[in-house]
Design an enzyme around this catalytic site. Structure first.
Site, PDB file in Angstrom:
ATOM      1  N   CYS A   1      13.685  11.692   5.939  1.00  0.00           N
ATOM      2  CA  CYS A   1      13.928  11.557   7.286  1.00  0.00           C
ATOM      3  C   CYS A   1      15.388  11.682   7.801  1.00  0.00           C
ATOM      4  CB  CYS A   1      13.174   9.961   7.629  1.00  0.00           C
ATOM      5  SG  CYS A   1      14.082   8.663   6.647  1.00  0.00           S
TER       6      CYS A   1
ATOM      7  N   LYS B   1       0.881  -1.221  -0.005  1.00  0.00           N
ATOM      8  CA  LYS B   1      -0.032  -0.151   0.068  1.00  0.00           C
ATOM      9  C   LYS B   1       1.017   1.211   0.009  1.00  0.00           C
ATOM     10  CE  LYS B   1      -1.647   3.250   2.521  1.00  0.00           C
ATOM     11  NZ  LYS B   1      -1.613   4.313   1.539  1.00  0.00           N
TER      12      LYS B   1
HETATM   13  O1  TXE Z   1       2.652  10.214   6.802  1.00  0.00           O
HETATM   14  P1  TXE Z   1       1.629   9.052   7.167  1.00  0.00           P
HETATM   15  P2  TXE Z   1       2.056  11.345   5.744  1.00  0.00           P
HETATM   16  C1  TXE Z   1       6.036  12.778   8.146  1.00  0.00           C
HETATM   17  C2  TXE Z   1       6.084  14.191   7.903  1.00  0.00           C
HETATM   18  C3  TXE Z   1       4.636  14.193   7.048  1.00  0.00           C
HETATM   19  C4  TXE Z   1       3.721  13.730   7.994  1.00  0.00           C
HETATM   20  C5  TXE Z   1       2.411  13.291   7.376  1.00  0.00           C
HETATM   21  O2  TXE Z   1       6.220  15.294   8.748  1.00  0.00           O
HETATM   22  O3  TXE Z   1       4.470  15.864   7.301  1.00  0.00           O
HETATM   23  O4  TXE Z   1       4.587  12.444   8.311  1.00  0.00           O
HETATM   24  O5  TXE Z   1       2.878  12.519   6.054  1.00  0.00           O
HETATM   25  C6  TXE Z   1      -0.391   5.103   5.756  1.00  0.00           C
HETATM   26  N1  TXE Z   1      -3.174   2.471   9.115  1.00  0.00           N
HETATM   27  N2  TXE Z   1       6.439  11.768   7.526  1.00  0.00           N
HETATM   28  O6  TXE Z   1       0.399  11.593   5.868  1.00  0.00           O
HETATM   29  O7  TXE Z   1       0.311   9.333   7.588  1.00  0.00           O
HETATM   30  C7  TXE Z   1      -0.463   6.294   4.636  1.00  0.00           C
HETATM   31  O8  TXE Z   1      -1.569   5.908   3.888  1.00  0.00           O
HETATM   32  C8  TXE Z   1      -2.353   2.141   8.167  1.00  0.00           C
HETATM   33  C9  TXE Z   1       7.954  11.595   7.949  1.00  0.00           C
HETATM   34  O9  TXE Z   1       2.335  10.936   4.384  1.00  0.00           O
HETATM   35  O10 TXE Z   1       2.665   8.265   8.296  1.00  0.00           O
HETATM   36  C10 TXE Z   1       0.735   6.180   4.175  1.00  0.00           C
HETATM   37  O11 TXE Z   1       1.072   4.990   3.124  1.00  0.00           O
HETATM   38  N3  TXE Z   1      -1.723   2.978   7.420  1.00  0.00           N
HETATM   39  C11 TXE Z   1       8.507  10.436   7.295  1.00  0.00           C
HETATM   40  C12 TXE Z   1       1.800   5.844   5.314  1.00  0.00           C
HETATM   41  O12 TXE Z   1       0.851   5.457   6.287  1.00  0.00           O
HETATM   42  C13 TXE Z   1      -1.812   4.239   7.692  1.00  0.00           C
HETATM   43  C14 TXE Z   1       8.117   9.965   5.784  1.00  0.00           C
HETATM   44  C15 TXE Z   1       2.578   7.003   5.693  1.00  0.00           C
HETATM   45  O13 TXE Z   1       1.574   8.079   6.131  1.00  0.00           O
HETATM   46  C16 TXE Z   1      -2.756   4.756   8.213  1.00  0.00           C
HETATM   47  C17 TXE Z   1       6.555  10.527   5.598  1.00  0.00           C
HETATM   48  C18 TXE Z   1      -3.321   3.955   9.180  1.00  0.00           C
HETATM   49  N4  TXE Z   1      -4.438   4.343  10.182  1.00  0.00           N
HETATM   50  C19 TXE Z   1       6.073  11.367   6.329  1.00  0.00           C
HETATM   51  N5  TXE Z   1      -2.728   6.066   8.190  1.00  0.00           N
HETATM   52  C20 TXE Z   1      10.035  10.256   7.436  1.00  0.00           C
HETATM   53  N6  TXE Z   1      10.496  10.753   8.508  1.00  0.00           N
HETATM   54  O14 TXE Z   1      10.647   9.598   6.602  1.00  0.00           O
HETATM   55  C21 TXE Z   1      -1.782   6.120   7.336  1.00  0.00           C
HETATM   56  N7  TXE Z   1      -1.321   5.290   6.916  1.00  0.00           N
END
Ligand code: TXE
Length: 481
Positions: free
Chosen positions: A282, A170
């Site tokens: 990250c 996913k």
């Molecule tokens: O991350 P999410 P998002 C941080 C960064 C960014 C924030 C939000 O600050 O602004 O996270 O980004 C899936 N059950 N990082 O929204 O929500 C979601 O669909 C199962 C830092 O992209 O963590 C996606 O595929 N899965 C980071 C994945 O989780 C779920 C890199 C990541 O989404 C879910 C990215 C659930 N309940 C964002 N909810 C780094 N440090 O590398 C969401 N997902």
């Protein structure tokens, strides 16, 4: 519409969303299906059914399939880099590098398929032998973020398949195009149908199925700390057998610059680490910890160098910093910039969003540098995930080390110094999974272990030989002669 890959078939979603180019919001990359809960369950069922067949393939057959994907990624580098830059906003040179890395990862794990080994121990009992072997975990659920749309999926999918597991993947909502391109290549690589499945869609719907379904035996996640904790909670609350889980989350990575540093090296490390890939890594160097004797020269050289960084369309020639990935992320970055000001940070460079560049509407943000910041400020505690870095001035190397380690995170950490003694001390004492000496905190090799400590990571390392720890389960057999 680009469909999901379930049980070897392309299956349309119940709804779909347009994929918008952050460099030009008028440009729609494509329409990508959302899977619903039932389709995600179908994908899990397909993976569950296919896994024993895939595990029964010879290691050479598995290696050949992965190698084919690696070769195709590399052969299509220019096209895939263009797609990546278009959907995620990573500047083309960085996007090209990411594509190559994804190809190399598949090739590395093609080799690893042939090297899944074991151990033979002498027993403490006469006539007994102890044999230690590795078996596939089963079905692996893979949940990935948007910031490395090809490399992160590659470094989870390739080792999972190399070790004989089936996969339900996913991808993040914002980057379905790279995920779809990868799935399309995998669909032609010779895997039994159902071995690899792509389900695009929302985390709380599609992702949740992977967390809840007892037929998913392991979950590997990269993303935010908040979602990572949800994954962990779901895993431990699952009735019956808990899935194995692995989390890669945020960072607040320090780059320490000591008085004896080569100034040019320090500035290049900081510029690359803090601002390349728009700071959306990250491993980004978000805290620049600088000792008194070099501080003013470092800040002056940084701001001069920042003024020369071209912000622009990710695919335009000369662009060094592409746009922020979307409106939500830009709003988050701007909120942190406002917070930094209100906390007393001095805005030494940047801080302005640009709604358009050369007439193109996009999520552009200047690279931004705060000086006069203190380590306890929220801008130095929380992951901003944008092109924003903060300078923290310290008295000496001892204070620098203490400040570097004073963070909830522990992914990557760096030091710039010409002293062998300090380099050795920092390498030993920095509390991070990855330590860089005279190199940016971001930018790692595809065949070396990746991961962190403290709130950054949970579970075994990813990549390299160490990936087998997560994607296999160990069996100890005792045989009495
Ligand atoms: O991350 P999410 P998002 C941080 C960064 C960014 C924030 C939000 O600050 O602004 O996270 O980004 C899936 N059950 N990082 O929204 O929500 C979601 O669909 C199962 C830092 O992209 O963590 C996606 O595929 N899965 C980071 C994945 O989780 C779920 C890199 C990541 O989404 C879910 C990215 C659930 N309940 C964002 N909810 C780094 N440090 O590398 C969401 N997902």
């Amino acid at each position: 519409m680009h469909a999901n890959l379930i049980a070897g078939d392309w299956v349309a979603g119940t709804d779909a969303s347009p994929n918008i180019n952050p460099s030009d919001t008028r440009d729609v990359v494509g329409l990508y299906a959302h899977a619903n809960r039932a389709q995600a369950e179908d994908a899990v069922a397909a993976a569950h059914a296919a896994q024993p067949r895939w595990a029964a393939f010879t290691p050479q057959q598995r290696a050949d399939a992965l190698d084919r994907v690696g070769s195709e990624i590399i052969a299509r580098q220019a096209e895939l880099a263009d797609l990546l830059a278009r959907e995620e906003g990573k500047a083309l040179p960085d996007a090209r590098g990411e594509v190559l890395r994804a190809g190399h990862i598949f090739k590395f794990f093609a080799g690893e398929a042939l090297r899944v080994g074991g151990e033979l121990l002498a027993s403490t009992r006469p006539g007994m032998s102890v044999e230690i072997t590795r078996e596939p975990v089963g079905v692996v659920g893979i949940i990935t973020p948007w910031n490395f749309p090809l490399a992160i999926p590659a470094w989870k999918i390739a080792p999972a398949l190399a070790c004989g597991n089936a996969v339900v993947f996913k991808p993040a909502e914002l980057v379905p195009a790279c995920a779809w391109a990868l799935a399309e290549m995998l669909s032609r690589a010779g895997l039994p149908p159902g071995t690899f499945n792509l389900v695009m869609g929302r985390g709380r719907e599609v992702g949740q199925v992977l967390l809840d379904d007892p037929r998913v035996h392991a979950i590997t996640f990269t993303g935010s700390e908040a979602t990572g904790r949800k994954v962990a909670q779901a895993a431990v609350s699952r009735p019956g057998a808990m899935p194995k889980f692995q989390l890669e989350m945020g960072g607040k990575n320090p780059l320490v610059v000591l008085d004896d540093a080569d100034l040019d090296v320090a500035v290049e490390c900081a510029i690359n680490g803090a601002f390349y890939a728009t700071g959306q890594r990250c491993t980004a160097s978000s805290r620049l910890i600088v000792t008194d004797g070099i501080h003013d020269r470092f800040v002056a050289a940084m701001t001069a160098r920042m003024a020369a960084l071209t912000v622009g369309d990710a695919r335009a020639t000369g662009t060094v910093i592409g746009p922020v990935v979307d409106a939500t992320q830009l709003a988050q970055d701007m909120a942190y910039i406002a917070l930094g000001r209100s906390e007393g940070g001095h805005l030494a460079f940047g801080g302005e969003a640009m709604a358009e560049l050369s007439g193109q509407p996009g999520f552009y943000l200047q690279p931004t540098l705060f000086t006069h910041t203190l380590n306890h400020m929220r801008i130095n505690r929380e992951e901003i995930f944008g092109p924003v870095a903060c300078v923290i001035r310290v008295g000496d190397a001892n204070e620098a080390l203490a400040v570097a380690n004073d963070t909830p995170y522990g992914l990557s950490a760096g030091v710039v110094t010409t002293s062998l003694r300090e380099a050795t001390r920092f390498k030993r004492e920095l509390q991070a999974g990855m330590v860089m000496v005279n190199a940016p905190t971001a930018g790692v090799d595809a065949h070396a272990p990746f991961g962190g400590r403290k709130a950054s990571s949970f579970g075994p390392r990813e990549q390299g030989r160490y990936a087998a720890e997560f994607f296999t389960t160990v069996k100890t057999s005792y045989v009495q002669a």
